[in-house]
Design a protein around this motif. Structure first.
Motif, PDB file in Angstrom:
ATOM      1  N   GLU A 162       0.847  -1.187   0.000  1.00  0.00           N
ATOM      2  CA  GLU A 162       0.000   0.000   0.000  1.00  0.00           C
ATOM      3  C   GLU A 162       0.888   1.244   0.000  1.00  0.00           C
ATOM      4  O   GLU A 162       1.831   1.337   0.773  1.00  0.00           O
ATOM      5  N   VAL A 163       0.587   2.170  -0.895  1.00  0.00           N
ATOM      6  CA  VAL A 163       1.342   3.418  -0.952  1.00  0.00           C
ATOM      7  C   VAL A 163       0.684   4.383   0.013  1.00  0.00           C
ATOM      8  O   VAL A 163      -0.428   4.839  -0.204  1.00  0.00           O
ATOM      9  N   GLU A 164       1.396   4.653   1.095  1.00  0.00           N
ATOM     10  CA  GLU A 164       0.878   5.514   2.143  1.00  0.00           C
ATOM     11  C   GLU A 164       1.997   6.461   2.572  1.00  0.00           C
ATOM     12  O   GLU A 164       2.982   6.025   3.164  1.00  0.00           O
ATOM     13  N   PRO A 165       1.876   7.756   2.224  1.00  0.00           N
ATOM     14  CA  PRO A 165       2.943   8.677   2.605  1.00  0.00           C
ATOM     15  C   PRO A 165       3.115   8.732   4.116  1.00  0.00           C
ATOM     16  O   PRO A 165       2.134   8.736   4.855  1.00  0.00           O
ATOM     17  N   ARG A 166       4.362   8.762   4.538  1.00  0.00           N
ATOM     18  CA  ARG A 166       4.650   8.752   5.970  1.00  0.00           C
ATOM     19  C   ARG A 166       5.196  10.073   6.474  1.00  0.00           C
ATOM     20  O   ARG A 166       5.488  10.221   7.654  1.00  0.00           O
ATOM     21  N   SER A 167       5.343  11.034   5.569  1.00  0.00           N
ATOM     22  CA  SER A 167       5.825  12.371   5.938  1.00  0.00           C
ATOM     23  C   SER A 167       5.280  13.358   4.921  1.00  0.00           C
ATOM     24  O   SER A 167       4.790  12.969   3.857  1.00  0.00           O
ATOM     25  N   THR A 203      10.185  14.398   8.548  1.00  0.00           N
ATOM     26  CA  THR A 203       9.927  13.746   9.822  1.00  0.00           C
ATOM     27  C   THR A 203       8.624  12.965   9.680  1.00  0.00           C
ATOM     28  O   THR A 203       7.628  13.491   9.177  1.00  0.00           O
ATOM     29  N   ALA A 204       8.627  11.715  10.121  1.00  0.00           N
ATOM     30  CA  ALA A 204       7.425  10.879   9.996  1.00  0.00           C
ATOM     31  C   ALA A 204       6.260  11.511  10.741  1.00  0.00           C
ATOM     32  O   ALA A 204       6.440  12.167  11.767  1.00  0.00           O
ATOM     33  N   PHE A 205       5.061  11.300  10.231  1.00  0.00           N
ATOM     34  CA  PHE A 205       3.861  11.813  10.871  1.00  0.00           C
ATOM     35  C   PHE A 205       3.746  11.293  12.299  1.00  0.00           C
ATOM     36  O   PHE A 205       3.277  11.987  13.179  1.00  0.00           O
ATOM     37  N   SER A 206       4.168  10.068  12.502  1.00  0.00           N
ATOM     38  CA  SER A 206       4.197   9.495  13.849  1.00  0.00           C
ATOM     39  C   SER A 206       5.347   8.482  13.914  1.00  0.00           C
ATOM     40  O   SER A 206       5.693   7.889  12.888  1.00  0.00           O
ATOM     41  N   PRO A 207       5.931   8.288  15.089  1.00  0.00           N
ATOM     42  CA  PRO A 207       7.076   7.381  15.205  1.00  0.00           C
ATOM     43  C   PRO A 207       6.782   5.952  14.728  1.00  0.00           C
ATOM     44  O   PRO A 207       7.644   5.310  14.139  1.00  0.00           O
ATOM     45  N   ASP A 208       5.557   5.478  14.933  1.00  0.00           N
ATOM     46  CA  ASP A 208       5.237   4.114  14.516  1.00  0.00           C
ATOM     47  C   ASP A 208       5.107   3.980  12.999  1.00  0.00           C
ATOM     48  O   ASP A 208       5.055   2.870  12.478  1.00  0.00           O
ATOM     49  N   ARG A 209       5.079   5.107  12.283  1.00  0.00           N
ATOM     50  CA  ARG A 209       5.009   5.079  10.813  1.00  0.00           C
ATOM     51  C   ARG A 209       6.345   5.428  10.168  1.00  0.00           C
ATOM     52  O   ARG A 209       6.438   5.492   8.940  1.00  0.00           O
ATOM     53  N   ALA A 210       7.371   5.636  10.971  1.00  0.00           N
ATOM     54  CA  ALA A 210       8.675   6.022  10.434  1.00  0.00           C
ATOM     55  C   ALA A 210       9.284   4.866   9.637  1.00  0.00           C
ATOM     56  O   ALA A 210       9.117   3.704   9.980  1.00  0.00           O
TER      57      ALA A 210
END
Length: 141
Positions: free
Chosen positions: A31-36, A124-131
């Motif tokens: 799945e293409v999901e931007p993380r930042s 910077t990742a939107f959240s640490p768990d998505r980095a």
């Protein structure tokens, strides 16, 4: 001024990764999901680039897709943008009426719950768990 010039040290690599990581996800069938915001902006730029020939060279596009089955959502760039991004906050940076929105202390920034809009925070990742894993290397063409 480009984002790469706003970031001290390593910004070229961060920018390259913002384009390469979603491309690698797509290539891998993930799945293409931007993380930042950097990745989100890369996807917006990619969609805009894909859209250009449909406006500027419609005959070429028609010839290129001739013979392919038509889908209702073909060339629905707004839907594509909506599916590939959580929101369009990063695009507000290019709207003069939102000048200063990247400032985390601004009222609009806080009311809308925006994050990482300042150029130094784009990657910077939107959240640490998505980095993404920091040692992932670089995509090779």
């Amino acid at each position: 001024m480009t984002v790469a010039r706003c970031r001290p040290g390593g910004s070229g690599k961060a920018t390259a990764r913002a384009f390469a990581d979603p491309a690698a996800d797509c290539t891998a069938g993930a799945e293409v999901e931007p993380r930042s915001n950097g990745e989100e902006m890369a996807l917006h730029l990619g969609i805009a680039r894909a859209q250009d020939p449909t406006r500027n060279r419609p005959r070429l596009v028609a010839d290129t897709v001739a013979g392919l089955p038509e889908e209702r959502g073909d060339f629905d760039w707004d839907a594509c943008s909506g599916v590939l991004s959580e929101d369009h906050d990063v695009l507000m940076l290019f709207d003069g009426s939102f000048d200063g929105i990247e400032d985390a202390e601004s009222d609009v920034h806080q009311v809308l719950g925006m994050i990482n809009l300042a150029p130094l925070d784009w990657f910077t990742a939107f959240s640490p768990d998505r980095a993404r894993h920091p040692d992932r290397g670089f995509r090779q063409p």
